[in-house]
Design a protein around this motif. Structure first.
Motif, PDB file in Angstrom:
ATOM      1  N   VAL B 218       0.710  -1.184  -0.142  1.00 58.12           N
ATOM      2  CA  VAL B 218      -0.110  -0.115   0.016  1.00 58.12           C
ATOM      3  C   VAL B 218       0.737   1.342   0.037  1.00 58.12           C
ATOM      4  O   VAL B 218       0.420   2.384   0.018  1.00 58.12           O
ATOM      5  N   MET B 219       2.238   1.100  -0.328  1.00 60.60           N
ATOM      6  CA  MET B 219       3.154   1.995  -0.151  1.00 60.60           C
ATOM      7  C   MET B 219       2.885   3.177  -1.183  1.00 60.60           C
ATOM      8  O   MET B 219       3.141   4.183  -0.904  1.00 60.60           O
ATOM      9  N   SER B 220       2.454   2.853  -2.337  1.00 65.09           N
ATOM     10  CA  SER B 220       2.298   3.947  -3.476  1.00 65.09           C
ATOM     11  C   SER B 220       1.218   4.897  -2.797  1.00 65.09           C
ATOM     12  O   SER B 220       1.532   6.235  -2.815  1.00 65.09           O
ATOM     13  N   SER B 221       0.230   4.419  -2.343  1.00 66.13           N
ATOM     14  CA  SER B 221      -0.871   5.524  -1.904  1.00 66.13           C
ATOM     15  C   SER B 221      -0.260   6.309  -0.654  1.00 66.13           C
ATOM     16  O   SER B 221      -0.813   7.575  -0.681  1.00 66.13           O
ATOM     17  N   ILE B 222       0.484   5.482   0.187  1.00 66.84           N
ATOM     18  CA  ILE B 222       0.802   6.542   1.318  1.00 66.84           C
ATOM     19  C   ILE B 222       1.675   7.357   0.858  1.00 66.84           C
ATOM     20  O   ILE B 222       1.860   8.429   1.462  1.00 66.84           O
ATOM     21  N   MET B 223       2.787   7.059  -0.109  1.00 60.46           N
ATOM     22  CA  MET B 223       3.709   8.190  -0.647  1.00 60.46           C
ATOM     23  C   MET B 223       2.882   9.556  -1.214  1.00 60.46           C
ATOM     24  O   MET B 223       3.421  10.492  -1.013  1.00 60.46           O
ATOM     25  N   VAL B 224       1.946   9.059  -1.838  1.00 59.95           N
ATOM     26  CA  VAL B 224       1.230  10.288  -2.573  1.00 59.95           C
ATOM     27  C   VAL B 224       0.591  10.901  -1.490  1.00 59.95           C
ATOM     28  O   VAL B 224       0.517  12.270  -1.619  1.00 59.95           O
ATOM     29  N   SER B 225      -0.266  10.345  -0.584  1.00 61.96           N
ATOM     30  CA  SER B 225      -0.586  10.976   0.485  1.00 61.96           C
ATOM     31  C   SER B 225       0.459  11.988   1.366  1.00 61.96           C
ATOM     32  O   SER B 225       0.204  13.081   1.801  1.00 61.96           O
ATOM     33  N   ALA B 226       1.785  11.395   1.430  1.00 53.89           N
ATOM     34  CA  ALA B 226       2.576  12.148   2.153  1.00 53.89           C
ATOM     35  C   ALA B 226       2.946  13.269   1.349  1.00 53.89           C
ATOM     36  O   ALA B 226       3.130  14.465   1.851  1.00 53.89           O
ATOM     37  N   THR B 227       3.146  13.322  -0.034  1.00 54.93           N
ATOM     38  CA  THR B 227       3.682  14.599  -0.584  1.00 54.93           C
ATOM     39  C   THR B 227       2.387  15.573  -0.470  1.00 54.93           C
ATOM     40  O   THR B 227       2.847  16.763  -0.545  1.00 54.93           O
ATOM     41  N   LEU B 228       1.483  15.085  -0.941  1.00 58.69           N
ATOM     42  CA  LEU B 228       0.256  16.006  -0.865  1.00 58.69           C
ATOM     43  C   LEU B 228       0.095  16.533   0.722  1.00 58.69           C
ATOM     44  O   LEU B 228      -0.359  17.607   0.769  1.00 58.69           O
ATOM     45  N   GLY B 229       0.236  15.630   1.559  1.00 57.89           N
ATOM     46  CA  GLY B 229       0.226  15.979   2.999  1.00 57.89           C
ATOM     47  C   GLY B 229       1.059  17.372   3.289  1.00 57.89           C
ATOM     48  O   GLY B 229       0.812  18.262   4.048  1.00 57.89           O
ATOM     49  N   ILE B 230       2.367  17.114   2.906  1.00 52.97           N
ATOM     50  CA  ILE B 230       3.278  18.336   3.151  1.00 52.97           C
ATOM     51  C   ILE B 230       2.470  19.497   2.515  1.00 52.97           C
ATOM     52  O   ILE B 230       2.656  20.722   3.374  1.00 52.97           O
ATOM     53  N   ALA B 231       2.408  19.468   1.267  1.00 51.92           N
ATOM     54  CA  ALA B 231       1.929  20.683   0.727  1.00 51.92           C
ATOM     55  C   ALA B 231       0.468  21.250   1.476  1.00 51.92           C
ATOM     56  O   ALA B 231       0.614  22.595   2.048  1.00 51.92           O
ATOM     57  N   SER B 232      -0.289  20.326   1.715  1.00 51.03           N
ATOM     58  CA  SER B 232      -1.583  20.989   2.630  1.00 51.03           C
ATOM     59  C   SER B 232      -1.114  21.367   4.038  1.00 51.03           C
ATOM     60  O   SER B 232      -1.899  22.307   4.559  1.00 51.03           O
ATOM     61  N   ALA B 233      -0.249  20.828   4.471  1.00 54.95           N
ATOM     62  CA  ALA B 233       0.415  21.086   6.076  1.00 54.95           C
ATOM     63  C   ALA B 233       0.745  22.750   5.924  1.00 54.95           C
ATOM     64  O   ALA B 233       0.467  23.195   6.829  1.00 54.95           O
ATOM     65  N   ILE B 234       1.623  22.846   4.972  1.00 51.82           N
ATOM     66  CA  ILE B 234       2.122  24.285   4.856  1.00 51.82           C
ATOM     67  C   ILE B 234       1.055  25.187   4.551  1.00 51.82           C
ATOM     68  O   ILE B 234       1.143  26.196   5.310  1.00 51.82           O
ATOM     69  N   ILE B 235       0.245  25.020   3.586  1.00 54.04           N
ATOM     70  CA  ILE B 235      -0.784  25.751   3.566  1.00 54.04           C
ATOM     71  C   ILE B 235      -1.764  25.858   4.711  1.00 54.04           C
ATOM     72  O   ILE B 235      -2.095  27.226   5.089  1.00 54.04           O
ATOM     73  N   THR B 236      -2.173  24.869   5.348  1.00 50.37           N
ATOM     74  CA  THR B 236      -2.818  24.795   6.418  1.00 50.37           C
ATOM     75  C   THR B 236      -2.661  25.893   7.542  1.00 50.37           C
ATOM     76  O   THR B 236      -3.240  26.530   8.110  1.00 50.37           O
ATOM     77  N   GLU B 237      -1.050  25.608   7.924  1.00 53.53           N
ATOM     78  CA  GLU B 237      -0.422  26.398   8.720  1.00 53.53           C
ATOM     79  C   GLU B 237      -0.802  27.734   8.597  1.00 53.53           C
ATOM     80  O   GLU B 237      -1.053  28.603   9.495  1.00 53.53           O
ATOM     81  N   SER B 238      -0.498  28.193   7.018  1.00 60.57           N
ATOM     82  CA  SER B 238      -0.736  29.641   6.872  1.00 60.57           C
ATOM     83  C   SER B 238      -2.292  30.052   7.269  1.00 60.57           C
ATOM     84  O   SER B 238      -2.640  31.191   7.701  1.00 60.57           O
ATOM     85  N   ALA B 239      -3.520  29.299   7.024  1.00 64.33           N
ATOM     86  CA  ALA B 239      -4.729  29.501   7.309  1.00 64.33           C
ATOM     87  C   ALA B 239      -4.812  29.534   8.712  1.00 64.33           C
ATOM     88  O   ALA B 239      -5.537  30.514   9.310  1.00 64.33           O
TER      89      ALA B 239
END
Lengths: 336, 304, 569
Positions: B218-239
């Motif tokens: 299930v690694m490939s889905s986790i990896m995609v979640s990880a990359t998208l997760g960093i982006a949304s964490a950085i944006i969420t922090e600004s929100a």
């Protein structure tokens, strides 16, 4: 599978009741106040009276039970009455009233549905329609130019927030080129060709911003999942048997790759209902997202509670649909 | 095949397995480029301030809204603060928040996803909890969390670390649900395949099955979640900071710089260009590294 | 037809020159497009006291008298202003008699009578109604209709300044016939009345979508047959301040956008498109930093910022309070955050001119780091190794709270930098406005609780008389757990001399003497450092260049004279 679905639907009722209670408790605990955005010239005693007139002086449980009654009994009866013309009782039922507007919450939601479906719904649809082919081609031709550009665009599309892309589009297309209006007109009625064009023009920018964001996310999952399956033994077997490449790709690989994609889409569809808060704000679409954020900021608890609860119902429903779809896509998945 | 792996693993030293993975990783061109760019960003934000010694929150109102110059390579903002220094300082916070919050969300999401996908008894309760978290209105939740925990954390860890812990916790706790649902879906599909059945019948312990067989698949889905997760964490922090729930306003972060700069798009475009580029580059490089890691971990690619 | 239009355009141009609109016709200028970036939730200002609701409703319903752009009271639905001279205001200051204009009609064609005025008073003072403007009717024992055109208001005690009820956009008259079943607890249920009140104003509501858009039509029964010049008006809501200003100044899609609270240079860049202009007016809003007179140390827990916590370890020192004010360069704060819409000030009562003091401007308006440092040195606050001053283990390090808003955060950073120059440190914090001003007793972040050493926000007073406002600094108005944190004396300032002077003000009727006392009270607050007044804030809105007749007003609704607005041809 059928009994599983029935059982899940049955369990959904207590789940939703618990969720509604948790939401209500959370809203009650949150420190914002319905008189918070009034001018400071309004003295504290008057604020206290306003709170009392909203029913905020009653105990928490009473308020929650009232809401339950209004949501599960009064509002459905009202809808039934207006649909069928029958009359139940004297028709004098307390409806869920929003604190800020003092109007029935259900009416507000009905008023906001068209623009939300037009903009957010359409953007989601476009996002899916774009994402699946791009993801499939990207995976099939891994590390080709197409894949590289696709990766770049989707990653930038996902990492640059909509509060920035929205302003950028307005500056380019509204200020300089003057192609599209920067303010969405919710009073526009589409009844002929020119009004249809006006509708398309005012939808263009918000839909583009949201579709890019949605497509970016879904593409990544399609691509990753396709890649996983492309190297599986059954693909080699199918090819060896002489199955056409197109059929291998679209029938075997895509079908098996759809599980994460179905999950992501099922998670995304309910969010159409909760609207797109930032994009709606920037383009003044004033759909459900704007309704929710204004309500949250104004501590309009009945409105937030109702919106969030309908959202919760959709989440439970679509996650159930996703689970059923898993079983159809991959018959080996069994829940019984 | 599975038996071989089990027997081989304890015998061969861990180093060679790691070495194998590293060789695989190096063979992945995109992964190497990603690693180089990511390392560059990390080095830049940590070492940069020693080279470009302007303080990020030094105000010089007479130099406001300047375009890039030698003294201010990225220009200045509307209070005359140096943008390069701010992007560097913001990077330290954004990277730390983005990566830690992503890891937390990923850990929670994978844990819940694997458990509910693999153990049928847990599936119902865990997925209902996921539904609950998906349905909770974010903003009131944040207000409540901040109200309850901010002062305690501030007292225990000081204002900066306290807020950092709070923000990472808040982002992590509110963004694991997607990963959980996705991982669960994958696990459901994987666990009915023959090799799992084989592993089970060979008497392999459940947790080893999960780690050895389920997770890599299930690694490939986790990896995609990880990359998208960093982006949304950085944006969420600004929100969060925009809502007054984040870092104090004199702490620049990439998301905040981008948000504050959006209105100055026409006046000083470099104000949005650099933070936007920094976020995108970080996410892109993490994405390519993720691709490479997944390839390196994938048993099928190993065999080739 | 075309010829006619050209002719008309010529006439309008001539009229603009002679500044007279007497020959214009109603409804000839098309649609007036208005943008409020905070959307309007109801058209009944008695149910929601928000500024946006008050402004929007003032296009439809009107008060008996209102303030013009200079802060002067002007008769609106009455023939003249009741005063002591003309006998409308009784000698004992216990009653006020308004004479309504004859032949006034509601927009539905019925007569506007004294009964409607009486009803409005009953509507807002109903104990179950939760009327947001109840304060306007404070001290009134009775409102009666002497005859259909005469209203008599009786006060419970002598009221030196009687103009509050039915004066200004906050207390307009509503139609008795429309609202008769909406008294008290029934008020919120009258959705159609609350969304489309019948009024006497230049426009009537045609369609209302709460928190989104309102469409208006010209009132066919408006008292001036030539007005309004616009046939209809659209008021769209939502979005943010910057994009609202852009829609008027840069893209030209709208005619008027309320409240352009945006960085001055961004506005200047938008104005370069040449489509619009900014109009600014000044009322009584002052951005101030409150200095906590009580100890706000988090270690004290729930006792923070109460009398129990004792005086603040450093802010109770007058030298520190004075130095903090001296260190601030108000000009820079204005330049960075406010531009034309702000003026440096040291007064909490900055306007109207008759009551605005200039006594402390000499020392307070200019930054003087040297004097501030000297003051602190003399008071024994020595710089430590990190440059922060301290005395007996007390460091001059403050928690500085405010509400979330980009201009406020910029001001926070500027003030922090200025204070650093005199060895004072600040930790910045901001809370969402709905929490900060929400007053929830459970939240630690409300401005009333003041769990911080210093906090910054804006406040003002309604109308032109500061008596009620100055009474907020009385000792017994301190917020505390005992009164549910509901007092208005936020800085916890307490001075018996001040209290006595406020008492004297409330007994004085002579206007000049009242102004003198107000100035004294204001100076006392500045000199003793109850707070640091920073900026006298104006209201700034953007208007399309073609929109004429606007008289920007901070004392009343910004659209108070919307009947006179017209489009230049």
């Amino acid at each position: 599978m059928f009994t599983y679905t029935l059982r899940r639907l049955f369990f959904a009722i207590p789940t939703l009741l618990v969720i509604s209670f948790v939401i209500f408790a959370l809203l009650d605990l949150a420190p914002s106040d319905p008189t918070g955005d009034l001018p400071l010239t309004i003295p504290p005693e008057v604020r206290e009276q306003i709170r009392a007139s909203l029913g905020l002086d009653q105990p928490f449980l009473i308020r929650y039970l009232k809401w339950l009654q209004q949501f599960f009994i009064n509002e459905p009866l009202n809808i039934l009455e207006s649909l069928t013309g029958w009359q139940f009782g004297d028709g004098e039922r307390m409806r869920i009233l929003s604190w800020a507007t003092r109007s029935p919450v259900v009416d507000l939601i009905v008023q906001r549905m068209p623009q939300t479906l037009w903009v957010v719904g359409l953007a989601y649809l476009f996002g899916i329609l774009l994402a699946v082919p791009i993801g499939v081609i990207s995976a099939y031709k891994q590390y080709s130019i197409f894949d590289q550009i696709g990766t770049f665009v989707s990653m930038v599309g996902y990492s640059v927030p909509t509060f920035f892309t929205g302003v950028l589009l307005i500056v380019i297309f509204s200020s300089y080129l003057q192609w599209f209006p920067s303010v969405y007109d919710t009073n526009l009625v589409v009844n002929d060709f020119s009004s249809l064009m006006a509708q398309i023009r005012q939808m263009a920018m918000p839909v583009a911003v949201l579709a890019l964001y949605n497509a970016s996310q879904i593409t990544r999952f399609v691509r990753a999942s396709m890649l996983d399956n492309l190297h599986q033994d059954y693909v080699r077997t199918a090819r060896a048997k002489g199955v056409k490449e197109k059929a291998v790709l679209l029938v075997h690989v895509l079908r098996n790759s759809l599980i994460p994609v179905v999950t992501v889409i099922a998670l995304g569809v309910p969010t159409i209902f909760s609207g797109a808060i930032i994009t709606e704000q920037i383009f003044r679409v004033n759909g459900l997202g704007q309704l929710l954020i204004v309500a949250v900021q104004g501590a309009d608890i009945p409105l937030v509670q109702t919106l969030t609860f309908i959202f919760a119902v959709l989440i439970v429903l679509f996650n159930l649909i996703a689970d059923v779809l898993y079983g159809i896509l991959d018959p080996r998945i069994r829940y019984d | 095949m599975t038996d071989v792996t089990i027997n081989a693993a304890p015998a061969s030293p861990a180093r060679s397995a790691m070495g194998d993975m590293w060789r695989q990783f190096r063979a992945h061109k995109g992964g190497v480029v990603g690693l180089v760019v990511f390392t560059f960003i990390v080095v830049a934000v940590y070492v940069g301030p020693f080279i470009h010694t302007v303080a990020p929150n030094a105000i010089n109102i007479r130099d406001k809204n300047q375009w890039p110059s030698l003294a201010h390579p990225f220009g200045t903002d509307n209070l005359g603060k140096d943008m390069l220094a701010q992007v560097l300082a913001g990077g330290r916070i954004s990277l730390a928040v983005g990566i830690t919050a992503m890891l937390l969300a990923l850990f929670l999401g994978t844990l819940v996803g694997v458990l509910s996908g693999y153990i049928r008894r847990l599936d119902g309760p865990l997925m209902r909890v996921t539904d609950l978290f998906l349905a909770l209105p974010l903003l009131p939740l944040l207000l409540v969390i901040i109200m309850l925990f901010r002062d305690t954390l501030r007292a225990a860890f000081g204002p900066e670390t306290g807020i950092f812990i709070l923000i990472v916790f808040v982002i992590g706790i509110t963004s694991w649900m997607h990963t959980a649902r996705i991982v669960r879906g994958d696990v459901l599909a994987v666990k009915s395949q023959e090799f799992i059945v084989a592993a089970k019948s060979s008497g392999m312990r459940e947790y080893r099955i999960i780690i050895r067989h389920i997770l890599p698949n299930v690694m490939s889905s986790i990896m995609v979640s990880a990359t998208l997760g960093i982006a949304s964490a950085i944006i969420t922090e600004s929100a969060l900071s925009f809502l007054g729930l984040g870092f104090p306003s004199d702490f620049p972060t990439w998301g905040r710089l981008l948000f504050d700069g959006a209105n100055f798009l026409q006046l000083t475009p470099s104000r949005v260009l650099w933070p936007g580029l920094a976020i995108s580059l970080t996410v892109l490089s993490v994405n390519y590294m993720g691709d490479a890691i997944r390839d390196a971990l994938d048993p099928r690619t190993l065999k080739r | 037809m075309k010829k006619f239009k050209i002719l008309l355009a010529g006439t309008v141009a001539c009229m603009a020159l002679s500044s007279s609109m007497a020959y214009a016709e109603r409804g000839t200028d098309g649609d007036l497009k208005i943008l409020f970036w905070q959307a309007v939730s109801t058209m009944n200002p008695y149910l929601s006291g928000g500024t946006k609701e008050v402004f929007a409703s003032s296009m439809v319903i009107e008060p008996l008298a209102r303030y013009d752009e200079t802060g002067e009271l002007v008769p609106w639905l009455v023939t003249e202003l009741p005063t002591l001279e003309n006998g409308g205001f009784s000698e004992d200051m216990l009653s006020l008699t308004w004479k309504l204009k004859p032949d006034l009609k509601w927009s539905d064609g019925t007569d506007f009578t004294a009964e409607d005025v009486v009803f409005t008073w009953k509507y807002c003072t109903d104990p179950n109604g939760g009327c947001a403007q109840a304060a306007q009717y404070e001290g009134i024992t009775n409102v009666e209709a002497v005859d259909p055109l005469t209203v008599k208001i009786t006060f419970s005690e002598a009221k030196p300044y009687p103009y509050s009820a039915f004066v200004g956009a906050q207390s307009p008259v509503i139609q008795a016939a429309q609202f008769k079943d909406c008294l008290g607890a029934a008020a919120p249920g009258c959705t159609s009345a609350n969304f489309g009140p019948i009024g006497t104003g230049p426009f009537v509501v045609k369609d209302f979508k709460p928190n989104d858009v309102i469409t208006f039509e010209a009132n066919p029964n408006y008292r001036d047959p030539a007005k309004p010049a616009f046939a209809s008006a659209t008021l769209k809501g939502g979005g943010d301040a910057a994009s609202a200003a852009r829609a008027v100044l840069e893209t030209g899609e709208y005619d008027y956008a309320w409240n352009a609270q945006v960085e001055p240079e961004v506005l200047a860049a938008m104005m370069a498109a040449g489509k619009g202009r900014l109009e600014i007016s000044f009322g009584t809003q002052v951005e101030r930093i409150n200095l906590n007179h009580f100890n706000a140390d988090p270690a004290l827990g729930d006792k923070r910022s109460t009398a129990e916590a004792g005086p603040h370890p450093s802010l109770s020192d007058p030298a520190v309070r004075r130095a903090l004010s001296l260190a601030i360069d108000r000009d820079i704060i204005v330049e960075a955050g406010y531009g034309q819409s702000g003026r440096p000030t040291c007064n909490i009562v900055p306007a109207p001119e008759t009551v605005a003091s200039t006594k402390n401007d000499s020392w307070c308006l200019t930054q003087d780091i040297e004097a501030a440092n000297k003051l602190l040195d003399e008071a024994g606050w020595e710089r430590g190794s990190d440059g922060i001053r301290e005395k007996d283990g007390v460091r001059l390090s403050y928690l500085y709270a405010t509400s979330t808003n980009s201009v406020r955060q910029a001001t926070q950073e500027l003030v922090k930098a200025m204070w650093a120059e005199i060895g004072v440190d600040a930790e910045l914090r901001n809370a969402s406005a709905s929490v900060f001003f929400g007053g929830d007793p459970a939240s630690p972040d409300t401005f009333q609780k003041f769990y911080a050493d210093v906090e910054m926000y804006t406040n003002n007073f309604d109308g032109t008389d500061p008596e009620k406002y100055l009474a907020e600094w009385l000792c017994d108005k301190m917020p505390s757990p005992a009164n549910g944190w509901q007092g208005q004396n936020i800085p916890r300032y307490c001075n018996p001399e001040y209290d006595a002077l406020v008492g004297e003000l409330s007994r004085t009727a002579d206007l000049e003497k009242r102004a003198e006392l107000s100035k004294q009270l204001n100076d006392m607050l500045t000199e003793e450092g109850a707070h640091i007044a920073l900026v006298h804030r104006g209201d700034q809105s953007s208007f399309a260049n073609s929109l004429q007749g606007v008289r920007m007003n901070s004392w009343d609704s910004q659209v108070w004279n919307i009947a006179d607005w017209y489009r230049a041809k």
